[in-house]
Design a protein around this motif. Structure first.
Motif, short mmCIF file in Angstrom:
data_model
loop_
_atom_site.label_atom_id
_atom_site.label_comp_id
_atom_site.label_asym_id
_atom_site.label_seq_id
_atom_site.Cartn_x
_atom_site.Cartn_y
_atom_site.Cartn_z
N ARG A 420 7.94 -12.58 7.11
CA ARG A 420 7.09 -11.10 7.45
C ARG A 420 6.33 -10.69 6.48
O ARG A 420 6.47 -11.08 5.24
CB ARG A 420 8.35 -10.15 7.83
N PHE A 422 4.21 -7.28 4.69
CA PHE A 422 4.35 -5.74 4.62
C PHE A 422 2.90 -5.28 3.66
O PHE A 422 2.71 -6.03 2.65
CB PHE A 422 5.46 -4.98 3.89
N ASP A 445 4.43 -2.82 8.45
CA ASP A 445 4.86 -4.33 8.78
C ASP A 445 3.30 -4.74 9.43
O ASP A 445 2.92 -4.07 10.40
CB ASP A 445 5.97 -4.18 9.85
#
Length: 839
Positions: A420, A422, A445
């Motif tokens: 992920r 960010f 995000d």
């Protein structure tokens, strides 16, 4: 001689324009200059028409001197000169004696003859060119033919530049959206956020003025504007003229385009309005948030028909970003009004927010941030932020909080946590006296945006691979043709059985190499969706050939249970091939990771129960027949928790770097486009089976069964045949093969010498390679068609690159037979006999 020199000069100019021009305006200038040079005419116009609206969207004009085009703005290449679908040139040798839509205007401007040239591509009339002369003139047959050919070439080139510009616009849009997201995320001031959005929007949509309105106490108010000297002017103008447009958008609840506000008004009213600065067209999109319309983005232009459906899609995307940014910014403003409002707002913000003291300890954490960290606000308060690895922190080389405390300036960076991504922005928190007492962290995000960028890079890599493979394939197919031909030729001789078996193996492996090259070409090339009657069984077999080597090396046993006869169905073979590749790769990887080997079973069947099918779109229909494909592996199976989410975009169970999570979602989208169904059946430790059902479209007979009839019987009598190929081995092979059939065969390795032979001898058949250095097969065909049209009808083309757009377009335009290299002796005989027997 002069005519030939002009022709060559014009063709060279056109070739340079087609090959070098990337921008459409540059291409149109080059095309127009080439046509005018060839025709020795002083002035011309090219118009590109929007096929959806029928309006002229691009217009280029060119003249030898400024006076040649005085008043050209009034001239239009209207369909009245040709029928809507007509693709032949129109020549008017004397305008005074022709009934033309703009005859009096052209005569008044001093023009006395013209030629209208259609520029078609992909079956549509993309554009038209009009060439104008100052005196009546005759048009020779060679001029008519070459001008027609130049029109076809120009149409194809225009289509190519439109595709390039469309792809570039999409890339620019993706980059602008990413840049806007970063800029908006770095600011919490409402005015700044709104002006950033309008500024970035202006780089992808052309407009003269813009508003962003918000609904406050039931009334629309301008909160940001662009294109006005002062904000007060925009607010005043909105109340008088823009409010009605904004209300239309809110009433529609979706984007609205008005192409011309003056349309339908009396002519005198329009003439009066056009004298001043008048808004002629506008585009608006609603700002939605939590199911309600909170405002409108309105774009205005002084030009009619300035906005298109693509602009509406772009504006809708920006409206979504603007809605979130506006709401977030408004919520931040509420924070300053009081403690109770601050607490309610803090948890309502969709981005992760945390407040830190001077020592990096978290004082407040909103629910969004706690959810990102799979924790609760209570558990996180009091901890140091670097403990949960948002950044390197005090234990690493860089800490944005420490840097802010040293400089007093806001900080931002991107953080990667697992798979992920960010975006972290850190803002200063000041006390009552302006002293620095801590910081506020905002975390967004941005995983989806990064994955989309990665997907774009992969698509560009695939396009580059396609170009490389096409070039290599052309070079490989020439020697493969010679190897296959001589192997089959020797097999026809009286040789030892062992040698015959060896030759047979050489021929089989050469044909296998041909299939591998074809599969690589069709898979690597970018392809626009195009449905046709597809043999599903053959498509599965060809797809497996692409993966056969790797499956065999990894000890994957492949079993096929293909139902025959299986009806054809309408489908895009390239999309289905991508679908099968994705599913086979997933099964392959699952079995290898589970136990290092495996068994892959692919079966097809015909479902004829007439059951009702609910399609992914929600529509229900009764399907009498459907093709069922099952891809079964003996891997570890699929868990129930994964089964529910496996078709979701970006969901993946693979390790970082092994996949993007797009494979199964792409498969789902492909099946949805084909009105079919796809699902998985599995139990842990017993493997998985993916099931696909594609409806059979009525009208297709079953395939398979007995083989079709062999090549046509040989044409009777001896024929004069010319073979042209830059590979001496191919020429020698074809001369030998065709001479054995009783034909008189001449051979040459260049287009120039071929044209000399054709000029001095009469041939019944020409066999020519498409791509040759210098004087290509395409150029040879054009010359033969101009000088010996009857001989041009008896032409067979050879090519090792039939997947490239240029080659396919040429072959489709000529409607000639062709042989794909490498070819067998039987295939050569069949095509030659068919062409010779046509008379």
């Amino acid at each position: 001689m002069e005519q030939t020199l002009r022709s060559l000069t014009a063709q060279n100019q056109l070739l340079m324009a087609v090959n070098r021009a990337v921008e459409q305006d540059e291409l149109l200038d080059g095309v127009l200059r080439a046509m005018l040079t060839f025709m020795q005419m002083p002035a011309g116009i090219i118009e590109i028409v929007d096929m959806d609206t029928g309006k002229t969207v691009t217009r280029r004009a060119y003249g030898g001197t400024p006076s040649d085009l005085a008043g050209w703005e009034e001239i239009s290449v209207r369909p009245g000169y040709t029928s809507a679908g007509r693709k032949e040139c129109v020549f008017v040798e004397d305008i005074a004696f022709a009934d033309l839509p703009q005859g009096p205007l052209l005569t008044r401007l001093g023009f006395h003859s013209l030629a209208v040239v259609p520029l078609p591509a992909k079956g549509s009339m993309l554009a038209r060119a009009m060439l104008l002369a100052k005196q009546p003139r005759k048009f020779s047959a060679e001029e008519r033919a070459l001008l027609q050919a130049m029109g076809y070439q120009a149409g194809i080139a225009i289509h190519r530049t439109q595709i390039y510009q469309r792809e570039r616009q999409e890339r620019d849009l993706a980059e602008t959206l990413h840049r806007t997201s970063e800029l908006v995320s770095s600011s919490i001031e409402l005015d700044e956020v709104l002006h950033l959005i309008l500024e970035q929007l202006s780089s992808v949509v052309l407009y003269d003025r813009a508003y962003i309105t918000m609904i406050t106490d039931g009334e629309s108010q301008v909160v940001a504007s662009s294109g006005f000297d002062e904000a007060s002017q925009s607010a005043t103008f909105f109340q008088s003229e823009g409010k009605e447009a904004s209300e239309k958008v809110m009433e529609a609840g979706q984007p609205v385009i008005v192409h011309d506000v003056l349309e339908g008004l009396p002519a005198d009213t329009i003439a009066l309005a056009e004298k001043g600065a008048q808004v002629r067209s506008w585009l608006g999109a609603p700002l939605w948030h939590q199911g309600e319309i909170r405002g409108v983005i309105l774009l205005e232009s002084y030009r009619a028909h300035n906005f298109h459906p693509a602009d509406a899609q772009v504006l809708t995307t920006f409206a979504g970003q603007a809605s979130i940014a506006i709401v977030n910014a408004q919520l931040f403003e509420l924070v300053a009004r009081g403690k109770q409002a601050w607490e309610e707002t803090f948890d309502a913000i969709e981005d992760g927010i945390s407040v830190h003291d001077q020592n990096c300890r978290m004082l407040r954490v909103n629910r969004s941030l706690a959810a990102m960290l799979e924790s609760t606000p209570q558990e996180l308060v009091g901890q140091n932020c670097y403990r949960w690895q948002q950044c390197h922190g005090r234990e690493g080389a860089y800490c944005p909080h420490d840097n802010l405390m040293k400089t007093g300036e806001a900080q931002s960076l991107e953080v990667e946590e697992g798979n992920r991504h960010f975006h972290l922005a850190v803002y200063p928190l000041r006390g009552a006296q302006g002293e620095l007492v801590g910081s506020v962290h905002s975390i967004k995000d941005v995983t989806k945006q990064r994955q989309l960028q990665t997907q774009l890079v992969q698509a560009e890599k695939l396009s580059a691979i396609g170009e490389l493979v096409a070039g290599v394939a052309h070079e490989l197919n020439n020697p493969l043709t010679t190897i296959l031909g001589y192997a089959q030729l020797l097999m026809q001789e009286d040789v030892d059985a062992t040698i015959r078996d060896d030759l047979s193996r050489i021929a089989r492996e050469t044909l296998r190499s041909r299939r591998i090259v074809e599969n690589l070409l069709t898979f690597a090339r970018k392809h626009e969706p195009e449905k046709s009657a597809i043999d599903i069984n053959k498509l599965i077999e060809h797809t497996l050939e692409m993966r056969a080597y790797q499956l065999r090396v990894d000890n994957i046993e492949v079993a096929l249970q293909l139902y025959r006869p299986l009806p054809r169905t309408m489908a895009d073979q390239y999309q289905l091939q991508q679908l099968f590749i994705n599913l086979i790769n997933n099964a392959h990887q699952a079995m290898i990771e589970a136990h290092g080997h495996g068994k892959l079973l692919i079966r097809t069947s015909l479902k004829e129960d007439g059951q009702a099918i609910r399609y992914p779109t929600g529509r229900e229909a009764k399907v009498n027949r459907a093709i069922r494909i099952e891809i079964e592996d003996n891997g570890p199976g699929i868990g129930k928790d994964v089964m529910a989410k496996m078709f979701d975009p970006f969901f993946t169970t693979k390790k970082l770097g092994q996949g993007t999570g797009l494979g199964l979602s792409i498969c789902y989208g492909i099946i949805q486009e084909h009105d079919g169904r796809i699902w998985a059946e599995s139990s842990p430790e017993h493997g998985a089976t993916f099931v696909i059902e594609l409806p059979v479209q009525a009208g297709f007979a079953p395939q398979g069964g007995k083989a079709e009839a062999q090549a046509n019987q040989a044409a009777h009598g001896q024929h004069k045949i010319l073979v042209v190929d830059d590979e001496e081995g191919v020429v020698a092979l074809l001369k030998r093969l065709l001479s054995r059939e009783g034909h008189d065969v001449e051979g040459t390795t260049s287009g120039e010498s071929a044209l000399e032979l054709i000029s001095s001898q009469e041939f019944d058949l020409i066999i020519s390679d498409v791509k040759m250095p210098g004087f290509s097969g395409q150029k040879l065909y054009q010359k033969v068609r101009q000088q010996f049209p009857e001989m041009a009808r008896h032409t067979i083309f050879l090519s090792g690159d039939t997947v490239s757009l240029e080659t396919r377009t040429f072959l489709e335009a000529t409607e000639s037979r062709f042989l794909r290299k490498p070819f067998s002796i039987a295939e050569l005989k069949q095509v030659v006999n068919e062409v010779l027997k046509e008379d």
